[in-house]
Design a protein around this motif. Sequence first.
Motif, short mmCIF file in Angstrom:
data_model
loop_
_atom_site.label_atom_id
_atom_site.label_comp_id
_atom_site.label_asym_id
_atom_site.label_seq_id
_atom_site.Cartn_x
_atom_site.Cartn_y
_atom_site.Cartn_z
N THR A 49 0.83 -1.23 0.00
CA THR A 49 0.00 0.00 0.00
C THR A 49 0.86 1.27 0.00
N GLN A 105 1.91 2.68 2.57
CA GLN A 105 1.51 3.48 3.73
C GLN A 105 2.57 3.40 4.82
N HIS A 129 -4.11 3.82 -2.60
CA HIS A 129 -4.41 3.48 -1.21
C HIS A 129 -4.68 4.72 -0.34
N TRP A 186 -8.26 5.38 -1.03
CA TRP A 186 -9.16 4.42 -0.36
C TRP A 186 -9.26 4.71 1.13
N GLU A 187 -8.10 5.07 1.73
CA GLU A 187 -8.14 5.35 3.18
C GLU A 187 -8.99 6.59 3.46
#
Length: 421
Positions: free
Chosen positions: A374, A376, A414, A417-418
């Motif tokens: 991701t 992240q 991502h 999406w978060e």
Amino acid sequence: MTYQVTVIGGGPSGLMAAIAAAEQGARTLLIDKGKKLGTKLTISGGGRCNVTNRLPEEEVIKHIPGNGKFLFSPFSVFNNYDIIDFFENLGVALKEEDHGRMFPVSNKAKDVVQALLKRMDELNIEVRKETPVEAIHYGEGKDQHQIILRSQEKLYTQSIVLAVGGKAVPHTGSTGDGYAWAKKAGHTITKLFPTEVPLLSKEAVIKEKTLQGLSLRDVDVSVLNQKEKRIVTHRMDMLFTHFGLSGPAILRCSQYAVKEFMKGHCPVTIEIDALPDEKEGSLFQRFQQDTKDQPKKAFRNVTKGIVPERFLDYILEQAGISNEEKAANISNQQLRKFTHLIKKFQVKVHDSQPIEKAFVTGGGVSIKEIVPNTMQSKLMHGLYFCGEILDIHGYTGGYNITSAMVTGRVAGMHAAWESLG
């Protein structure tokens, strides 16, 4: 103003991240401190833009010696073949050149940049150029992050994608701004060092400019360790310069020399094999035979053409053979030294050019602190990293841009999406 995703940095990874985030439906802002977006893309591949590499995934990752294996995860989401499809769908026709390098058919980097900017327009991505970021204040828990611009304006965002590059090629805007923001979020920055960088030498052959400007084609260039063992070898072209060594083979080997300097090993030996397809023993025998067959000829004329003339003259001098010396008069000892110099010509290097002169930054945000599929941060909600700020570096040939675009795409998706979740 509140955004769902804010991308800081308008290079290859940042442009991909912004497009990916907006394609997921996130309200996206891209901030860059420069006047133009995609500057690094514009100058890559000598202004033709080497957008990616078509080699199989495993091969591409092999050409990213700095933590390339980390990319197996992001590649499972978006890989080098997806980059090719992505650009062809944007109307940029690509062609393949040597070693799998992919270029626009037009040979114009600006076509690649224009296609990205056009896509950003279609997606209504807000772009702010000439907008330096002063500071980032990270929100707690589900709180939004705050970005403070140098103008003191405050922006609020749910996700931040840091795509600000490393410290190499600073005129494109990569001046290392992002490391402090990463540290503030608790991230470790591994030691930064130049890669894909020319090497400096104090050797007489360099200082006296004897071989300055001379290129050797398709030679084996090796970096030796303290015990004279080879650390790495690359077969490509190389160049003698007024300060040391450069050219593709040297750039590829440079990070290994730099890592030796970082261990306190100095100088480091670079060994050049000018005739890599021949064994030293058989080459020696060939020269012996040639001198027997043409005893009355000057030895220089017997060996002419095997290596570039200036290199040949220098090696003859080092082996104690004058230009007029007849082949019949050459001793075996001279012949051995001459052969050895062709196969194992050594130049000691004591440093590299600085990171600002390098093509690629080694080191960066530790990949141990990043979720690979991701991009992240493992330490801060709503924070994503992509491109050269990460501790990932490859050889030139489309590998770094591939890494930047893949990590950018994954980070953008991502982050969206978060923030939408």
